[in-house]
Scaffold this active site. Structure first.
Site, short mmCIF file in Angstrom:
data_model
loop_
_atom_site.label_atom_id
_atom_site.label_comp_id
_atom_site.label_asym_id
_atom_site.label_seq_id
_atom_site.Cartn_x
_atom_site.Cartn_y
_atom_site.Cartn_z
N CYS A 201 8.70 7.41 -5.72
CA CYS A 201 10.14 7.58 -5.94
C CYS A 201 10.93 7.24 -4.68
CB CYS A 201 10.49 8.99 -6.39
SG CYS A 201 9.57 9.59 -7.81
N ARG B 149 9.28 1.81 -4.75
CA ARG B 149 8.69 3.14 -4.70
C ARG B 149 8.71 3.84 -6.06
NH1 ARG B 149 8.41 5.22 0.74
NH2 ARG B 149 8.25 7.29 -0.17
N TRP C 113 9.48 7.37 -10.18
CA TRP C 113 8.14 7.11 -10.68
C TRP C 113 7.69 8.39 -11.36
CZ3 TRP C 113 3.15 9.02 -9.93
CH2 TRP C 113 2.11 8.20 -10.38
N ASN D 147 11.62 14.04 -4.50
CA ASN D 147 10.31 13.39 -4.52
C ASN D 147 9.26 14.47 -4.29
OD1 ASN D 147 11.63 10.96 -4.67
ND2 ASN D 147 11.22 10.35 -2.56
N GLY D 148 8.14 14.38 -4.99
CA GLY D 148 7.08 15.37 -4.84
C GLY D 148 6.79 16.07 -6.15
N GLU E 74 -11.87 -5.04 -2.70
CA GLU E 74 -10.44 -5.23 -2.52
C GLU E 74 -9.91 -6.33 -3.43
OE1 GLU E 74 -6.47 -5.21 -1.13
OE2 GLU E 74 -8.06 -3.70 -1.36
N LYS F 128 -7.01 -5.99 -6.28
CA LYS F 128 -5.81 -6.84 -6.32
C LYS F 128 -5.62 -7.43 -7.71
CE LYS F 128 -4.08 -6.14 -2.63
NZ LYS F 128 -4.48 -4.80 -3.01
N GLU G 175 -4.51 -4.66 -10.15
CA GLU G 175 -3.16 -4.15 -9.89
C GLU G 175 -2.08 -5.09 -10.41
OE1 GLU G 175 -3.12 -1.65 -5.77
OE2 GLU G 175 -3.58 -3.78 -5.59
N HIS H 200 -29.88 -4.14 -11.31
CA HIS H 200 -30.03 -2.72 -11.61
C HIS H 200 -29.02 -2.24 -12.64
CE1 HIS H 200 -33.01 -2.24 -8.45
NE2 HIS H 200 -32.20 -2.89 -7.63
N LYS I 291 4.63 2.13 -4.54
CA LYS I 291 4.13 1.67 -3.25
C LYS I 291 3.49 2.78 -2.43
CE LYS I 291 3.60 -1.30 0.12
NZ LYS I 291 2.55 -2.33 0.00
#
Length: 605
Positions: free
Chosen positions: A2, A27, A75, A101-102, A482, A486, A489, A505, A600
């Site tokens: 947020c 955000r 968010w 926020n939180g 990574e 990517k 995402e 395996h 973010k």
């Protein structure tokens, strides 16, 4: 998560807040809202909208004047995205407005008590509990009303509060979620990120946990939630407003990928010591005797920072010969870990505010551990909590998915590994070899970026896949992880990463023509082992895209990258896979800078 922005001064506030929200939209972007007032305003005026900031902007009436206001881009945590759940939230009488926020952990219990007392809720959010608590306080000042409410709630917050009866001030508070004050000329700003402030001021104050502030047009004061005065030192932000612009690129992700050569040069600048084949890292606050006493290194991060930490751990083991490993901070803090006095802990976070990492740092400090921070944002919470550390100097990263910050973080770990290695047993010749390799990186990154056209064609070829496998061995495995992240995402294609040695395996059962494999194949002592993995995939009719230092016979396609030192090759091998993810997402029409369900800076659990 947020974004919060607020202003008090003499200017028309709505355009300033909308501009700030647009800079903070990375955000959180499922809803947004704004509330304004002023000395001559009759109460609070509010507009909210589900969707992006542009939806909010389209709803702002022509006559919406004021000189004080707060705004928020969300968010979602409690309650689905909707007009009702968008911030700011107001009390029943419309006198108190809060952006938050939180997460308020005891919101359910408090909500039930408030409903029993006759309070009618307009949203599903935890934030609205806080609004009603402030409104019901009988204390005479806004500061005391906010303090009364904060004593009752449990959880994390970064808040800004307006009250119609106190139009000359904004009260803000922080506990676990960032709050930054911007100092202007007879005007004050507040935000959850300096991105919203740098167009107007570069003088900032960052609140600590348990700290509050009262902003007026001509001054501010800070104090604890218990009421004791504090005296923070303002600092100058090194990033300028232009750093947050797209600079002629279509997306921030493309801009940030293209900036990596310059960013790597920046993290190296002024740190290399040719005389002793080492580097200067004075910010570690760790002298040679203390460094030699370190028996183990534990690296903590989340998501991309965790993957950078995995590569960092390998670099430290190879160059410094200190046992090292990386672990998700979100898991570490819940498993009651053994904290060894001879272990050096390294906390990694792009924002320096990642809640799980920050909470792990605080727990480690409570248990007496020595903690270093590897962060991108100067003055961030982890930078302040840690005993020392390194800034990675990647510059602002606006796209939700991290690219240049990942690369710079890995380079920073290479510097740390070299520094520790030269204190211990790494020879001068090996030190010089690594330094020469580090200096080659910016030019080699530029070489890779020039192959973007070829990678774009490959992205179109593989974009129809519903799932992809990424494999690598030892140095290549974190690169595979990574790259897999990517792709997930930004393109929403399912992908998973496995060590190439683990194929037989279990994962070989998934291999078929419809599921391509991206293989990391560096030209090192495991080259033939990696080629054997390609044989196994090819024997089962799997398609292969290799990232290698030379064409691979068994691969359907190969992205050839320049060769550096074996230890540094992972830094280069990840970059073409950033471009692959980008162009795959572009081909599929995804919202590249703001992927669904993500934000973010993860400042909540």
């Amino acid at each position: 998560m947020c974004g919060i922005v607020g202003y008090i001064g003499k200017r028309d506030v709505a355009p300033l807040l909308l501009e700030g929200l647009q800079r903070l939209e990375y955000r959180g972007y499922d809803s947004a809202g704004i509330v304004i007032t002023g000395p001559k305003a009759a109460g609070l005026k509010t507009v909210k909208a589900k969707g992006r900031v542009r939806e909010l902007e389209s709803r702002i009436p022509k006559r919406f004047a004021g000189t004080t206001g707060i705004a928020h881009t969300r968010w979602a945590t409690h309650g689905a995205p909707s007009d009702e759940n968008a911030h700011p939230h107001l009390d029943t009488e419309g006198k108190v407005a809060v952006v938050h926020n939180g997460i308020i952990d005891n919101a359910t219990d408090l909500r039930a008590k408030l409903i029993a007392d006759g309070v009618v809720f307009a949203s599903e959010t935890d934030t609205e509990v806080l609004v009603h608590l402030i409104a019901r306080s009988t204390s005479p000042t806004l500061e005391e009303k906010v303090r009364d409410a904060l004593r009752i709630i449990e959880g994390t917050y970064g808040i800004a509060v307006l009250h119609a009866d106190f139009p000359d001030r904004i009260v803000v508070a922080r506990n676990g979620s960032p709050v930054v004050l911007g100092i202007g000329e007879k005007e004050m700003f507040v935000a959850s990120d300096v991105a919203a402030l740098v167009s107007h001021t570069r003088q900032i104050v960052t609140l600590d946990d348990g700290e509050m502030a009262t902003l007026k047009a001509d001054d501010f004061r800070t104090y604890t939630t218990e009421g004791s005065s504090t005296s923070p030192t303002p600092m100058t932000v090194e990033w300028e407003a232009a750093s947050y612009d797209m600079g002629g690129h279509d997306t921030y992700m493309h801009k940030e990928i293209s900036e990596q050569a310059e960013a790597v040069d920046r993290v190296l600048r002024g740190r290399i010591n040719d005389r002793f084949a080492t580097v200067h890292l004075g910010g570690l606050n760790l002298d040679a005797r203390e460094a030699r006493g370190v028996r183990r290194i534990k690296i903590l991060g989340c998501g991309t920072s965790y993957h950078a930490g995995q590569i960092g751990a390998q670099l430290i083991e190879e160059l410094a010969r200190i046992p090292a490993d990386a672990e998700p901070a979100s898991e570490f803090r819940y498993r009651n870990p053994v904290v060894d006095p001879d272990t050096l802990y390294v906390a990694v976070s792009q924002s320096g505010e990642t809640y799980d990492v920050l909470a792990a740092v605080q727990e480690l400090k409570r248990k007496g551990a020595r903690v270093l921070g590897v962060v991108n944002v100067v003055g961030s919470a982890i930078a302040r909590e840690a005993d020392g550390g390194m800034y990675v100097h990647a510059g602002p990263e606006v796209c939700v998915v991290s690219t240049k910050c990942f690369t710079n973080t890995v380079v920073a770990f290479a510097l740390l590994a070299l520094h520790l290695g030269r204190i211990r047993d790494l020879s001068v010749s090996d030190g010089k070899r690594i330094i020469e390799g580090l200096r080659r990186l910016p030019g080699q990154i530029d070489e890779i970026l020039k192959t973007e056209g070829e990678i774009k064609k490959l992205a179109k070829h593989y974009a129809e896949a519903k799932s992809m496998m990424f494999i690598g061995r030892v140095r290549g495995y974190p690169v595979a992880r990574e790259a897999s992240l990517k792709l997930k995402e930004v393109s929403y294609i399912h992908a998973e990463a496995y060590p190439a040695s683990e194929l037989k395996h279990g994962p070989l059962a998934l291999i078929e023509p419809a599921m391509p494999t991206v293989a990391i194949v560096p030209d090192d002592d495991l080259l033939e082992k990696n080629r054997a993995a390609l044989e196994e995939i090819k024997a089962r009719n799997g398609r292969i895209l290799a990232v290698a230092h030379q064409e691979q016979e068994k691969a359907d396609h190969t992205i050839v990258v320049p060769k550096n030192e074996d230890e540094l090759d992972p830094i280069l091998m990840g970059i073409p896979l950033q471009l692959l993810a980008y162009h795959t997402a572009l081909h599929l029409g995804r919202d590249i800078d703001k992927p669904r369900n993500l934000a973010k800076s993860v400042t909540v659990e």
